[in-house]
Design an enzyme around this catalytic site. Structure first.
Site, mmCIF file in Angstrom:
data_model
loop_
_atom_site.group_PDB
_atom_site.id
_atom_site.type_symbol
_atom_site.label_atom_id
_atom_site.label_comp_id
_atom_site.label_asym_id
_atom_site.label_seq_id
_atom_site.Cartn_x
_atom_site.Cartn_y
_atom_site.Cartn_z
ATOM 1 N N HIS C 62 0.821 -1.221 0.000
ATOM 2 C CA HIS C 62 0.000 0.000 0.000
ATOM 3 C C HIS C 62 0.858 1.276 0.000
ATOM 4 O O HIS C 62 1.533 1.558 0.988
ATOM 5 C CB HIS C 62 -0.922 0.014 1.213
ATOM 6 C CG HIS C 62 -1.602 -1.286 1.457
ATOM 7 N ND1 HIS C 62 -2.591 -1.780 0.635
ATOM 8 C CD2 HIS C 62 -1.423 -2.237 2.411
ATOM 9 C CE1 HIS C 62 -2.994 -2.962 1.091
ATOM 10 N NE2 HIS C 62 -2.305 -3.262 2.161
ATOM 11 N N ASP C 239 -0.099 -4.512 14.516
ATOM 12 C CA ASP C 239 -0.730 -3.883 13.351
ATOM 13 C C ASP C 239 -2.099 -4.525 13.101
ATOM 14 O O ASP C 239 -3.118 -3.828 12.976
ATOM 15 C CB ASP C 239 0.294 -4.000 12.227
ATOM 16 C CG ASP C 239 -0.177 -4.140 10.823
ATOM 17 O OD1 ASP C 239 -1.367 -4.195 10.560
ATOM 18 O OD2 ASP C 239 0.713 -4.188 9.967
ATOM 19 N N HIS C 350 -7.572 -8.899 3.326
ATOM 20 C CA HIS C 350 -6.698 -8.478 2.231
ATOM 21 C C HIS C 350 -7.352 -8.545 0.855
ATOM 22 O O HIS C 350 -7.241 -7.624 0.053
ATOM 23 C CB HIS C 350 -5.412 -9.297 2.232
ATOM 24 C CG HIS C 350 -4.404 -8.749 1.292
ATOM 25 N ND1 HIS C 350 -3.537 -7.747 1.653
ATOM 26 C CD2 HIS C 350 -4.147 -9.018 -0.012
ATOM 27 C CE1 HIS C 350 -2.774 -7.433 0.609
ATOM 28 N NE2 HIS C 350 -3.122 -8.191 -0.406
#
Lengths: 485, 485, 485, 485
Positions: C62, C239, C350
């Site tokens: 990203h 995360d 994802h």
């Protein structure tokens, strides 16, 4: 227990469970003092001037360690005190023993019968020939009720010569009240009249008692001034909320050791008490469902992620039921019969009519298995499954645990001390009529301020300029009367 | 207590506090069964085939109500059982009585001395002339230690004729261990050798015991196979975390009744136990400060809004201290001397060396005031202020309350049952060497699945297509071995 | 956009949306640097020695502000970098512009078509005649996939002369992959072979990509070493968990402004990502329901008070649906048709196959109303009610907001830097075979340590004595490999 | 912008940023309608009877999507409406465009200068020759202030012929007010007198405006009746609390993308707004420190585990500062100079004087770097470090995000509709004097009830017997006036 009054070596009357627990009670009282900065500050501030010199105070309020610190605050300010508990299960016997031995006349033990309960209440009110009380500390209003009913009966008796008739009521408890009054009438037909003449005022601790007072005020039957301590912010938004958040899980754990995480818990009522209970259960990992009649409180519950349903919607799938409504007939026999095996049912509200104990007890074939005191499993003959009732449907946090912790009770009880002082100081000024009053906001703020230091909190001080900008005084009060906190 | 073994009418040996509590214990065991679906499902699944027929199991694990349900699960599967507690304060006497009367040989009571503790351990290991045990259920590893130390001593004795010397160690507890072994040597110099030959394996319950096992494995001194139950996900991430989240505040409340809201609480260690403790304290309204050596755990604490500091940074301002490290020398005398008056100091870790009790006890002039059992106020002569120590620095949730609740212990103990079955079933297959094993993941998942129904949870089922997509079987296991949950 | 490569004045290739946003991007990069202490510490520690001198790194991750700080960390350590995004909606155009202008070759913009996406991926891999890359930073594994599929096709072509056939697959995206490979084959039939020979290794960022790598390892088809960064504790437990806890509500708010409090939210999957999402929604006042296939994760959910049900149980009453499974076919057309009007449906996993976008798009008569980019209302002809789909069913936190915040990405990306350094430093040592590795625990702990200072945390230091007692080194690592945190 | 009024094809006046955004605005309005059940129910209940037929309403309230639904509720009940925003940054331009095109005269855009702001306010009040307004919806009281100041100036002018003198004040904003009034005086010296004669009343939305009204009531200067909507429970305990809990993190995230977890956040003020802000920050993983002047609110903060300190105590270690006081001079230049680099400073209170923007702007050598609109980094010359100011010190949740979400605003705005109806219906009855009123509790409860259905909540109904027992009516209201919720 044989209802005989005993006397300490110094002549003070008492009736407690076990005087040998006085040392233990004293140790816990000393621990509690450290946690009750508001009461201790009151002793420091007012003790030297002995403002209660000559005042006779009757209290009817759970005879716990925390109450012991309150009582000894009153006596250290000069008062003479007689005390009973306001719930049959809420006395801590070591606290009662310590106070009886050291400080005040106490009539209270854990596990009174209703008959014993009202005997204690009557003892606490009986100041003998010297007369009294001058002041009342009430919780739930039973002492106030006894005087009011007594006066009523004496008036009828005076007019008609008729005694009150215990058979005139179905209510088992009220039967006892009438009997006591009847007995009193026989010995002194002006007993309660003399009392009401003397009483300077009452300060009432809890929602339920306050509700009664406002009803009497509305009906014009209130016999003396009353201060509503419950609605001090530092009472209702602290003890009701944070106290129950602490003591509800405490009661559940001590009584049942059940894991709260993963359970479905129903909290009936989402007032301050219900908010505290729901918060505690949610935090412990339960899925909480709230029942409410009031759309505003219901909407508050939803904003906290709580589901709002009716009891009927969830009665057969929930694991834990807590009533907090202050109303009656919340969980009825037909609800209990639909519950899962070993569902836990308890009440943290003041009176024992939130749960239909009568219906349960009189259900044909029902079996009561006492696991331990205040923890009973009731088995239904229809299903051979049972539910677990805590504290016989009464105040479970006091019946199964030790009630609210000292710190938050220090807030409530500092309000009590201030209210009693206010009533006593103004006894001749005419400031208080036969109405219900709340304490002024600056006293409420003072109570809070007395508790901040213990927690290491540091307040910001307004500048004069800022105070003017928001139209308050630098020293407060800081909020308008209608502010909700 | 006089250390004399008693016998039930059916000849089973025991030593408990008060046999008259057996009925009370039985009632609570019956309540707990409803909360322990994994154990009850094991009875249903395995009971009929009596897989433990002929197996003699020695257990050393807190003799509580929950453990009672474990023991009766083992016996209902055919085992013969002898049991002791693994902590001097953790026995629930009514549970011990019920088991002793009804199911297994028990040597345990609340408040053992260290001498009594090791006597109980030795009794639980003594299967008499028939020999045994075949299997060990251990918690903290004391039983395993006794056998290992026994074997070591016997080897030295065989070679040198020397008895172990209790005066060779400063450690008061290890002195006792050596004495016991010495006494045993005199009557049977091959006692522990016979034992280790017979033992099929041990299943160990807790972090501390597991650490010992891995050390022995690393040193090559492990004498029989071991299954590390602690590191089953359904153990370490449940009982350690959710169990402590429940039982820490329970212990605090029962011991001190102190209000947690508003307090500053220090949690030493932020592993699973520390995470549970910190969560409970935070939710109850405390401001929680964590001490940690591990930067990863420390960073986790910060992400939950907890402050991470050293003990020295906060020792003089905090109100509550809890050790959860599994390490030693966490809170030392010099720390305690700097604490606020009535600071509460307790340990929820397995061994009593996290808090420097020795330093405290031997501090000149220190005064110990027992408020009630397991709650002592220690007053320092220097300041005349005191701190409150719970459960004499030992496992406070078991010393001051009743430990983890049944439901979460059912997860842990179902792992125990599975581990014992696995060891027993494979006793001749050679599957298990003298190493430490964890249970395979599908058994871990099974344990979880057995507990979901009770909570009304409904699992989603993978389609074959989805299972293939993520490379698992439809019936699991669903995660790679290294998955952390 | 016309797929033409542009060049900066210094000759670096790029293709971004709007180069004029470079200044804005730079300002935000500078803010992010302050929040990314791990990356900045890496620059300080390794910058002077230029360890990546000569290394050509292709990244597919990203293209956000946080990634910009990663890229410039790589370049400041000496690497040459080419970059693309790993999701068609996740690029922040100002970040891309700043990096393209100042630091590395970038091919990425918000709102790529699939065709454009793979063009960008192919550009990032194309290092021209000099050859490359040496290292790959991958997120989701598309770059790795392209090389592996390229090699496979080249082998077939070499043996059979056959080109890959895009019509051989129904998968729209895989058609494009085959087309690109086919085109490449025509110009250089050894392109991907040369590449795989050169690649020293890949470090993979996310669960989904890691799953692919383990499958290739299991099949023996992995062409170069891989480091699984996802399973560093400081990645997956930070995360995935704390990042999503932050960015899920951020995405919901930016896309829909809907009040989360009071809503019923369904979270599909209770892994680390699901745990973060559920926590965020619960804290914001939603009532959260979890769907799970794994009984262990399901039991964790119940312990937090979350209800575990199947999607079918709740599809018609929930307000918000979030998929976090990493699996496919979670929310299908038939589910969406049963939802309430304006139910919000989104995916934070994802890949975009958790929600049946194809089924929705091809449903006869369905109407798509674009409220704003990444926020579409799809109206069903049967009911004339609609649902709101975020980010076209793709990664909603990056499509609708800005993804995880800098601080937590600093943890993840510091692992990336360490992994890349490890691969590069060991490129000739043979330490890494064609397998999947995780970073050793002491590096994981180092990453955490680098982030504590910024938060004011202070670690406790073990004494040697304590370290010995728990069998670790004073300087760590502190936990066994299987520890779950 | 050139301050020229434009007209729609149907002749309605407006001044907005970009009429082409009207379609986008309409789509979002339609989404919002689904989330605003109270307003939509009002349309259903009252629409048919057109109660506002003939009423001209001027509103000064953030011109957002939610306000658009309010405006169209007023128009659907028959009102004619003119509108401006009450904050220079709070307008959502697409909302303004949709309303201007379809429903009402709008003068509002995001990013007005103060000059423009007051021009808009004046336009919204100008109903042309026909006269008006009849009713005012005010937020913060600027419209009410303009009329009161206008009347005051006209009186002076009438008596003395003197115009108001803008140079008589240092307050930049008040200068503009005086200028506008001065200009008005020249064309019509009775303009504001005519207005105040016509105005039936104002309903005020927010704490700040209400404070002004009570001051005017106390001073006897209030010119028309006012309904204090802010103190409806369904306003102050919902929008202030839950609205801010939602919109504070939203604003922080959109403006800075900073990770909240792990940060130290200071919330100045712990009223309803501060409670919402503190809850949001705590839940997101920040460590929250509260500053307070009021000991009661401070004690509430401690009970939630929040530290209460002064700003001076923490100014140099905190990461995020939020003012919520409604007072002035909270964060001054000298505080900001001591802050950490990139500390975030913002205000969610109504007026922009909580943060010393003037001090900051005029600090010699200070540098302002605009990251993006409403997000500025101010760099101090002394240290070359900077702080980040959101929305120029103004209402950050509206300046940086979209303010409170629709659902909670539906509660507030349904109160507004009810208040406006009440004023209008009673315009000739004399029910309302020139005083400040709150809505009766049964209307408050009605507002709540209208919002429960959307959330799937099911209320319990009182029996007559229960209602009598607690002395309420079956249909409510259920609480005494002083109840705090």
């Amino acid at each position: 227990m044989a209802l005989l009054v005993e006397k300490t070596t110094c002549g003070r009357e008492y009736k407690v469970k076990d005087m040998s627990q006085a040392d233990f009670g004293r140790l816990e009282i000393e621990l509690a003092e450290v946690e009750m900065p508001g009461l201790m500050a009151s002793r420091t501030e007012f003790g030297p001037s002995q403002p209660f010199k000559g005042a006779k105070i009757t209290g009817s309020l759970h005879m716990t360690i925390q109450t012991a610190v309150l009582i000894e605050t009153l006596t250290s300010l000069g008062a003479e005190v007689r005390w009973c508990s306001c719930n049959i299960f809420s006395t801590q016997d070591h606290a009662a023993a310590a106070i009886a031995r050291d400080s005040a006349a106490v009539f209270a033990w854990k596990g009174e019968t209703l008959q014993e309960y009202w005997w204690c209440t009557e003892r606490a009110l009986d100041w003998g020939p010297g007369g009294g009380p001058d002041l009342i500390v009430d919780d739930g209003g039973d002492t106030t009720l006894l005087i009011h009913e007594g006066v009523k009966a004496e008036e009828i008796y005076e007019k008609t010569g008729q005694f009150p008739d215990p058979t005139s009521t179905d209510n088992a408890e009220f039967k006892i009240v009438l009997s006591i009054i009847k007995d009193g009438l026989k010995t002194d037909p002006k007993r309660y009249h003399k009392m009401k003449e003397r009483v300077v005022g009452v300060s009432e601790e809890t929602t339920t008692g306050v509700k009664r007072l406002y009803q009497m005020q509305a009906n014009g039957t209130l016999l003396f001034p009353a201060i509503n301590v419950n609605d001090s912010v530092t009472k209702s938004k602290f003890d009701n909320l944070y106290g129950c958040r602490h003591s509800l899980p405490d009661g559940l754990m001590r009584a049942t050791d059940v894991m709260i995480a993963g359970k479905i818990a129903v909290v009936a009522g989402y007032g301050d008490v219900g908010k505290g209970c729901a918060a505690a259960l949610k935090q412990a990992g339960a899925r909480v469902i709230v029942t409410e009649i009031d759309p505003i409180c219901a909407l508050q519950a939803t904003m906290e992620g709580l589901q709002v349903l009716t009891l009927e919607d969830v009665v057969s799938e929930a694991d834990i039921f807590v009533t907090t409504t202050g109303n009656k007939d919340i969980i009825m026999l037909q609800h209990m019969k639909k519950m899962k095996n070993n569902a836990i049912v308890c009440n943290i509200g003041h009176f024992d009519n939130e749960i239909d104990m009568l219906g349960l007890e009189t259900h044909p074939g029902v079996k009561r298995i006492t696991i331990k005191p205040q923890t009973d499993r009731w088995v239904f003959p229809e299903t051979n499954t049972g539910i677990i009732i805590l504290a016989e449907g009464r105040l479970m946090n006091l019946g199964c645990a030790t009630g609210h912790p000292s710190f938050v009770m220090s807030c409530s009880f500092t309000n009590q001390v201030i209210a009693q002082l206010e009533l006593w100081n103004e006894k001749t000024s005419g400031k208080y009529e036969k109405k219900v009053y709340v304490l002024p906001k600056h006293l409420d703020e003072k109570v809070a301020a007395l508790h901040l230091g213990k927690l290491g909190a540091r307040l910001t001080k307004l500048s004069k300029d800022q105070a003017d900008y928001i139209s308050v005084l630098v020293e407060g009060p800081y909020k308008p009367a209608h502010y909700r906190y």
